[in-house]
Design a protein around this motif. Structure first.
Motif, mmCIF file in Angstrom:
data_model
loop_
_atom_site.group_PDB
_atom_site.id
_atom_site.type_symbol
_atom_site.label_atom_id
_atom_site.label_comp_id
_atom_site.label_asym_id
_atom_site.label_seq_id
_atom_site.Cartn_x
_atom_site.Cartn_y
_atom_site.Cartn_z
ATOM 1 N N UNK A 164 0.791 -1.266 -0.316
ATOM 2 C CA UNK A 164 -0.063 -0.230 0.011
ATOM 3 C C UNK A 164 0.877 1.296 0.104
ATOM 4 N N UNK A 165 1.998 1.127 0.501
ATOM 5 C CA UNK A 165 3.053 2.324 0.520
ATOM 6 C C UNK A 165 3.921 2.368 -0.676
ATOM 7 N N UNK A 166 3.725 1.313 -1.757
ATOM 8 C CA UNK A 166 4.352 1.152 -2.901
ATOM 9 C C UNK A 166 5.887 0.983 -2.550
ATOM 10 N N UNK A 185 4.883 -16.665 -2.963
ATOM 11 C CA UNK A 185 3.504 -16.576 -3.876
ATOM 12 C C UNK A 185 2.775 -15.734 -3.081
ATOM 13 N N UNK A 186 2.718 -15.740 -1.875
ATOM 14 C CA UNK A 186 1.515 -14.935 -1.132
ATOM 15 C C UNK A 186 2.184 -13.197 -1.378
ATOM 16 N N UNK A 187 3.208 -12.893 -1.482
ATOM 17 C CA UNK A 187 3.805 -11.728 -1.478
ATOM 18 C C UNK A 187 3.323 -11.170 -2.990
ATOM 19 N N UNK A 188 3.533 -12.318 -4.012
ATOM 20 C CA UNK A 188 3.185 -11.668 -5.292
ATOM 21 C C UNK A 188 1.650 -11.726 -5.487
ATOM 22 N N UNK A 230 -0.382 -8.119 -6.636
ATOM 23 C CA UNK A 230 -1.281 -8.127 -7.757
ATOM 24 C C UNK A 230 -2.736 -7.469 -7.229
ATOM 25 N N UNK A 231 -3.226 -8.053 -5.948
ATOM 26 C CA UNK A 231 -4.391 -7.387 -5.595
ATOM 27 C C UNK A 231 -4.320 -6.051 -5.221
ATOM 28 N N UNK A 232 -3.345 -5.313 -4.881
ATOM 29 C CA UNK A 232 -3.217 -4.179 -4.427
ATOM 30 C C UNK A 232 -2.906 -3.154 -5.542
ATOM 31 N N UNK A 233 -2.325 -4.018 -6.806
ATOM 32 C CA UNK A 233 -1.956 -3.143 -8.121
ATOM 33 C C UNK A 233 -0.962 -2.167 -7.738
ATOM 34 N N UNK A 234 0.233 -2.990 -6.736
ATOM 35 C CA UNK A 234 1.058 -2.049 -6.585
ATOM 36 C C UNK A 234 2.274 -2.276 -7.387
ATOM 37 N N UNK A 235 3.267 -1.304 -7.767
ATOM 38 C CA UNK A 235 4.460 -1.318 -8.218
ATOM 39 C C UNK A 235 5.568 -1.886 -7.588
ATOM 40 N N UNK A 236 5.359 -2.449 -6.377
ATOM 41 C CA UNK A 236 6.403 -3.260 -5.644
ATOM 42 C C UNK A 236 6.923 -4.226 -6.183
ATOM 43 N N UNK A 261 -9.378 -7.674 3.647
ATOM 44 C CA UNK A 261 -8.384 -7.167 4.269
ATOM 45 C C UNK A 261 -7.963 -5.808 3.567
ATOM 46 N N UNK A 262 -7.432 -5.921 2.438
ATOM 47 C CA UNK A 262 -6.720 -4.920 1.824
ATOM 48 C C UNK A 262 -7.714 -3.649 1.671
ATOM 49 N N UNK A 263 -8.956 -4.020 1.187
ATOM 50 C CA UNK A 263 -10.166 -2.962 1.433
ATOM 51 C C UNK A 263 -10.316 -2.190 2.598
ATOM 52 N N UNK A 264 -10.038 -2.973 3.659
ATOM 53 C CA UNK A 264 -10.224 -2.388 4.729
ATOM 54 C C UNK A 264 -9.231 -1.262 5.272
ATOM 55 N N UNK A 265 -7.918 -1.606 4.713
ATOM 56 C CA UNK A 265 -6.944 -0.581 5.068
ATOM 57 C C UNK A 265 -6.992 0.552 4.049
ATOM 58 N N UNK A 266 -7.382 0.155 2.690
ATOM 59 C CA UNK A 266 -7.571 1.192 1.737
ATOM 60 C C UNK A 266 -8.399 2.391 2.159
ATOM 61 N N UNK A 267 -9.437 1.931 2.936
ATOM 62 C CA UNK A 267 -10.595 2.949 3.242
ATOM 63 C C UNK A 267 -10.142 3.782 4.352
ATOM 64 N N UNK A 268 -9.272 3.224 5.296
ATOM 65 C CA UNK A 268 -8.943 4.026 6.431
ATOM 66 C C UNK A 268 -8.006 5.193 6.028
ATOM 67 N N UNK A 269 -8.486 6.266 7.088
ATOM 68 C CA UNK A 269 -7.619 7.477 6.907
ATOM 69 C C UNK A 269 -6.169 7.200 6.983
#
Length: 331
Positions: A202-204, A253-256, A260-266, A307-315
């Motif tokens: 989420x922090x790229x 595999x879980x990292x990858x 993908x799910x966060x569409x991160x450039x990481x 889980x990702x949606x939860x953190x993306x919607x947090x301030x």
């Protein structure tokens, strides 16, 4: 006829990740919930939505010290404990005390109240396993004097103490061995792989994979875990039961998948494997299936999206504040 009063349950570690979700579930089931937490690793933010409810009360208290709850108790869930290497390496003595003194105090409370108690054990009692999947009959491969020993041995002692109270005093006890669990309210800075990967993505930032990334874990979504614990508490089985998702995946595999799910450039970067880090973790859940009629229902990808949606919607300022509070305590 008078309506029967609601069942009363004490949940220790109530402000933590699992404890807060368990508090939600028992509130929904109509229980009178008493939450207890010393807030070393928990956060009131996880349970602030419960404070307005008439069937929830909270005590800030360290269960390693004497525990007193007025009135009757029907059940106790003992979930108070640091649960990540970042925490138990920072506070090793407290980790040992909550698994030993804390467990002793709560078993004594259960005995005096004639309450049923369920204690939260962990897949870490299996150590770095020499068999896979890990069944409850496997005794484990644990280094008692290694850096992870303070957590592993605290939980192994906790199980022994719990069975002693069951066998000697006749206390109604239940033991759940929890495998890797994830979901909303995980502390993103707690050092475990999945929340760390989500935070970095989420922090790229590049995702830090320890070792060669081929070590495996099996991740269970929190709603499934809570359902398994609820069923186990109300069962008549006193010995340990594995609750987890047997869907095994490598750390790489879980990292990858998270990228993908966060569409991160990481990208992935690799670092040295910590001492005694388990190379494989997969539960044998045959006992839970037979005894409880329980199976995990939430697919890992669906759970990760939630889980990702939860953190993306947090301030973002709230997330930053959480990090600052944690490291302030660490000083």
């Amino acid at each position: 006829m008078k309506k029967a009063p609601p069942k009363r349950i004490l949940i220790t570690g109530a402000a933590g990740f699992l404890g807060s979700h368990l508090s939600d579930r028992f509130i929904q089931e109509g229980y009178q919930v008493i939450g207890m937490d010393n807030l070393i690793t928990g956060s009131l933010r996880n349970i602030e939505h419960l404070f307005k409810l008439p069937n929830f009360e909270f005590y800030q208290h360290d269960v390693s010290k004497f525990v007193h709850i007025p009135g009757h108790l029907d059940y106790i869930l003992h979930f108070a404990s640091p649960a990540s290497p970042v925490d138990y390496l920072r506070i090793p003595i407290q980790t040992l005390k909550v698994g030993s003194l804390g467990t002793h105090n709560l078993l004594g409370l259960a005995k005096s109240k004639k309450a049923r108690i369920l204690v939260a054990s962990t897949s870490e009692v299996y150590g770095d396993p020499l068999v896979s999947p890990q069944a409850e009959t496997y005794w484990g491969n644990v280094n008692p004097v290694g850096p992870r020993g303070v957590y592993d041995e605290a939980k192994r002692f906790q199980e022994a103490m719990t069975m002693a109270y069951h066998n000697f005093h006749g206390v109604e006890t239940r033991i759940v061995r929890i495998f890797n669990t994830f979901g909303p309210r995980m502390r993103l800075n707690d050092g475990r792989a999945l929340p760390t990967f989500i935070a970095q993505a989420l922090r790229a930032e590049d995702l830090t994979v320890f070792g060669d990334g081929q070590q495996t874990r099996s991740f269970c979504y929190v709603d499934d875990l809570v359902e398994g614990i609820f069923r186990l508490l109300h069962s008549d089985y006193a010995e340990p039961v594995n609750i987890g998702n047997p869907d095994e995946i490598t750390i790489t595999d879980i990292a990858q998948e998270i990228i993908q799910l966060t569409e991160s450039p990481s990208k992935l970067v690799y670092s040295a494997l910590p001492v005694d880090d388990p190379k494989q973790r997969r539960p044998d859940i045959a006992l839970a299936q037979k005894l409880l009629g329980w199976d995990p229902k939430v697919h890992r990808t669906d759970g990760l999206r939630k889980t990702i949606d939860h953190y993306q919607t947090m301030d973002k300022t709230v997330l930053q504040e959480t990090t600052q509070i944690y490291f302030k305590r660490d000083a």
